[in-house]
Design a protein around this motif. Sequence first.
Motif, short mmCIF file in Angstrom:
data_model
loop_
_atom_site.label_atom_id
_atom_site.label_comp_id
_atom_site.label_asym_id
_atom_site.label_seq_id
_atom_site.Cartn_x
_atom_site.Cartn_y
_atom_site.Cartn_z
N PRO A 6 -18.09 -17.56 -12.22
CA PRO A 6 -19.05 -16.66 -11.56
C PRO A 6 -20.50 -16.99 -11.92
N GLU A 7 -21.36 -16.68 -11.00
CA GLU A 7 -22.79 -16.94 -11.16
C GLU A 7 -23.35 -16.28 -12.42
N GLY A 8 -24.22 -16.99 -13.09
CA GLY A 8 -24.89 -16.47 -14.28
C GLY A 8 -24.18 -16.79 -15.59
N GLU A 92 -3.41 -11.67 -14.76
CA GLU A 92 -2.54 -12.80 -14.45
C GLU A 92 -3.27 -14.11 -14.68
N VAL A 93 -2.49 -15.15 -14.91
CA VAL A 93 -3.03 -16.50 -15.03
C VAL A 93 -3.84 -16.80 -13.77
N GLY A 94 -5.01 -17.38 -13.96
CA GLY A 94 -5.88 -17.75 -12.84
C GLY A 94 -6.99 -16.77 -12.58
N GLN A 95 -6.85 -15.53 -13.07
CA GLN A 95 -7.90 -14.54 -12.84
C GLN A 95 -9.09 -14.80 -13.77
N TRP A 96 -10.26 -14.31 -13.34
CA TRP A 96 -11.45 -14.37 -14.17
C TRP A 96 -11.49 -13.12 -15.04
#
Length: 182
Positions: A6-8, A92-96
């Motif tokens: 994600p940005e920032g 879950e795996v893959g989430q931020w």
Amino acid sequence: MTEDIPEGFERHTRRSPLTDPLEPLYSKRTDKAVIIGLRLAKPHTNGRGLIHGGLLAALADNAMGHSCAHAMGGVSSLVTISLAIDFVGAAEVGQWLAVESDVVKTGRTICFAQSLIKADGAVIARANATFRVVPQYTELEREASSLTREIALLNDQNTLDRDLLLQLQEASDLMKSADSSS
């Protein structure tokens, strides 16, 4: 599953042996806090394939501690006095994963913080912690403290040496007295 950050967010530069296996960690500074972020992966799971609660607790502790240091003007060393976490969802795996902290109150030597732990924006846990500032010593203060300890050890050793010398003298006197009476 996307690897987008994600940005920032930038690579988190403050590393430790505990967080090294979690890399890559990311962080974003705001005016009031440090947000820690991580793309969840299989090594972050428990035996059932769920994101491990210990990971969430460790990252919450890390984010709240950095946020307290930031709010206290860059204090370089804090230790956790207490930490509590409530799990209210799953990730879950893959989430931020993002740990968003809020500094509740600071004092001269204590800081109180709370955080929300989110997976792709959904709250999965909340945490709160209390931190204590660890005094930082200058090299001269550290050396003086070390010398004071050495002097105390030498004084203890001298006391032991005097006691041993007195015991040896008493034993010698007893042996002389026993020889003269025979």
